[in-house]
Enzyme design. Structure first.
Site, PDB file in Angstrom:
ATOM      1  N   CYS A  21      39.456  39.386  39.038  1.00 40.11           N
ATOM      2  CA  CYS A  21      40.682  39.071  39.801  1.00 40.11           C
ATOM      3  C   CYS A  21      40.673  37.565  40.042  1.00 40.11           C
ATOM      4  O   CYS A  21      40.400  37.101  41.148  1.00 40.11           O
ATOM      5  CB  CYS A  21      40.712  39.843  41.110  1.00 40.11           C
ATOM      6  SG  CYS A  21      40.398  41.622  40.941  1.00 40.11           S
ATOM      7  N   ALA A  51      42.795  34.713  39.739  1.00 39.97           N
ATOM      8  CA  ALA A  51      43.740  33.773  40.346  1.00 39.97           C
ATOM      9  C   ALA A  51      43.540  33.725  41.873  1.00 39.97           C
ATOM     10  O   ALA A  51      43.096  34.710  42.454  1.00 39.97           O
ATOM     11  CB  ALA A  51      45.159  34.189  40.008  1.00 39.97           C
ATOM     12  N   ARG A  97      50.436  34.294  39.539  1.00 39.43           N
ATOM     13  CA  ARG A  97      49.100  33.815  39.941  1.00 39.43           C
ATOM     14  C   ARG A  97      48.323  33.290  38.725  1.00 39.43           C
ATOM     15  O   ARG A  97      47.567  32.326  38.845  1.00 39.43           O
ATOM     16  CB  ARG A  97      48.332  34.944  40.649  1.00 39.43           C
ATOM     17  CG  ARG A  97      48.846  35.186  42.066  1.00 39.43           C
ATOM     18  CD  ARG A  97      48.304  36.479  42.652  1.00 39.43           C
ATOM     19  NE  ARG A  97      46.853  36.490  42.737  1.00 39.43           N
ATOM     20  CZ  ARG A  97      46.148  35.973  43.737  1.00 39.43           C
ATOM     21  NH1 ARG A  97      46.766  35.374  44.739  1.00 39.43           N
ATOM     22  NH2 ARG A  97      44.832  36.047  43.748  1.00 39.43           N
ATOM     23  N   ASP A 107      45.542  45.017  33.757  1.00 38.63           N
ATOM     24  CA  ASP A 107      45.238  45.805  34.953  1.00 38.63           C
ATOM     25  C   ASP A 107      43.715  45.921  35.055  1.00 38.63           C
ATOM     26  O   ASP A 107      43.071  46.594  34.244  1.00 38.63           O
ATOM     27  CB  ASP A 107      45.884  47.192  34.833  1.00 38.63           C
ATOM     28  CG  ASP A 107      45.686  48.033  36.096  1.00 38.63           C
ATOM     29  OD1 ASP A 107      44.806  47.699  36.916  1.00 38.63           O
ATOM     30  OD2 ASP A 107      46.411  49.027  36.250  1.00 38.63           O
ATOM     31  N   ASP A 134      36.568  39.662  42.977  1.00 39.17           N
ATOM     32  CA  ASP A 134      37.123  39.056  44.194  1.00 39.17           C
ATOM     33  C   ASP A 134      38.505  39.674  44.414  1.00 39.17           C
ATOM     34  O   ASP A 134      39.511  39.137  43.970  1.00 39.17           O
ATOM     35  CB  ASP A 134      37.199  37.534  44.017  1.00 39.17           C
ATOM     36  CG  ASP A 134      37.687  36.821  45.257  1.00 39.17           C
ATOM     37  OD1 ASP A 134      37.129  37.095  46.340  1.00 39.17           O
ATOM     38  OD2 ASP A 134      38.625  36.006  45.159  1.00 39.17           O
ATOM     39  N   CYS A 157      38.283  38.029  51.360  1.00 37.12           N
ATOM     40  CA  CYS A 157      38.420  37.090  52.482  1.00 37.12           C
ATOM     41  C   CYS A 157      38.989  37.837  53.683  1.00 37.12           C
ATOM     42  O   CYS A 157      39.826  37.318  54.430  1.00 37.12           O
ATOM     43  CB  CYS A 157      39.263  35.871  52.104  1.00 37.12           C
ATOM     44  SG  CYS A 157      40.825  36.248  51.316  1.00 37.12           S
TER      45      CYS A 157
END
Length: 335
Positions: free
Chosen positions: A132, A134, A160, A188, A206, A261
């Site tokens: 993942c 971007a 992104r 995907d 991430d 995050c």
């Protein structure tokens, strides 16, 4: 309400920090004149937190002050230089500029975002997947290690991916960008286990998350909006699927780092445990969580870590060190 239960007395401090100005690090671009860039950043009274922490740890180990293993045994990804200001110093770095070699000199990022790139312990010649990828800060950091024989950078969102391509164009020389070392895709990620199973030495997952700090400051497209409640509730399901796909794409013996995050244990520890159970039950794949306690000790002078994670590590925002939140967990695929 949820976080006050999860963090107890720590929550008011975390909340105030999230609402305050975020602190940044300057990741030195090794494709620029990195020694000149490092000298410029040192003149601002910033310090390379990565190499300072590792040097300090090595000195302690040699002096017998620590029974912990040397950095070689917990395999920190090499060649990363990231400058930060000391705890309590709220100075800002000036915007990055192109250097004499035609690429930008450094990349401003939440310095805690570098920890999931340091954790997998990249080795020269590794085949690496950023599932993942971007907007691209961690992809750029992976390239800075000089270890990626091939790097696949994937993200489902075309907009992104455009941001990722822009960062690569600004920071990475054309011969690396357009050669066969970096492959940018928009697939995907949940299907990666079928697409390229048992392929990669190191995988970074991430995942999309509630981006807690960003969500407090940005109304547009905020995932905490009432209209996005269902999407928010099923987010951990997507995260489990992405982590399971990343683990299936890893070679037996390879390492995966999962990161978010978000502060939410539903998106952090519970996702790790859910993905490990899914792989064991559906695919007979055994996965082991790696202990990052020593990793936390090495970098505790720069970041504030939450001490009660069941698995993995969580950097929590603190007014004296206002990085994060950043959760990361390192796993090894055994079979």
């Amino acid at each position: 309400m949820a976080y006050s239960v999860q963090f107890g007395d720590l929550w008011p401090s975390i909340c105030v920090s999230l609402l305050s100005e975020q602190k940044y690090g300057a990741l030195v671009n090794n494709f620029a004149a990195w020694d000149h860039v490092s000298a410029k950043l040192e003149q601002l009274s910033a310090k390379d937190f990565v190499n300072e922490a590792i040097s300090h740890w090595e000195l302690q180990s040699e002096g017998g002050q620590s029974a912990a293993p040397s950095p070689a045994s917990w395999a920190c990804s090499p060649n990363l230089r990231c400058f930060t200001f000391d705890r309590g110093d709220i100075s800002r770095f000036p915007p990055a500029r192109p250097g004499s070699l035609g690429v930008m000199e450094y990349y401003l990022m939440d310095a805690a975002s570098l920890l999931p790139v340091l954790a997998p312990g990249l080795q020269p010649g590794d085949i690496v997947l950023d599932l993942c990828a971007a907007p691209g800060g961690k992809t750029l950091a992976l390239l800075q290690t000089g270890c990626c024989r091939n790097l696949a950078a994937n993200d489902l969102s075309p907009s992104r991916i455009a941001r990722l391509q822009k960062i690569l164009h600004s920071y990475v020389p054309e011969e690396i960008r357009d050669g066969n070392q970096v492959r940018v895709t928009s697939w995907d990620g949940r299907k990666w286990g079928e697409l390229e199973g048992d392929t990669y030495d190191r995988v970074l997952v991430d995942v999309p998350c509630t981006t807690d700090r960003h969500s407090l400051h940005e109304e547009e497209n905020n995932i905490f909006k009432r209209s996005r409640k269902k999407e928010r509730q099923i987010l951990p399901v997507l995260q489990v699927q992405l982590l399971a796909a990343g683990l299936r794409a890893t070679k037996p013996g390879g390492h995966v780092v999962y990161s978010t995050c978000s502060l939410s244990h539903l998106q952090n520890e519970y996702v790790v445990q859910g993905a490990i159970e899914l792989l064991a039950n559906q695919y007979s794949i055994q996965v082991q969580v790696e202990d990052l306690t020593h990793f936390r000790r090495v970098f505790m002078d720069t970041f504030c870590f939450f001490s009660s994670c069941q698995v993995g590590e969580l950097v929590i925002p603190n007014l004296m060190a206002n990085f994060g939140p950043m959760y990361f967990c390192k796993m090894r695929r055994l079979t």
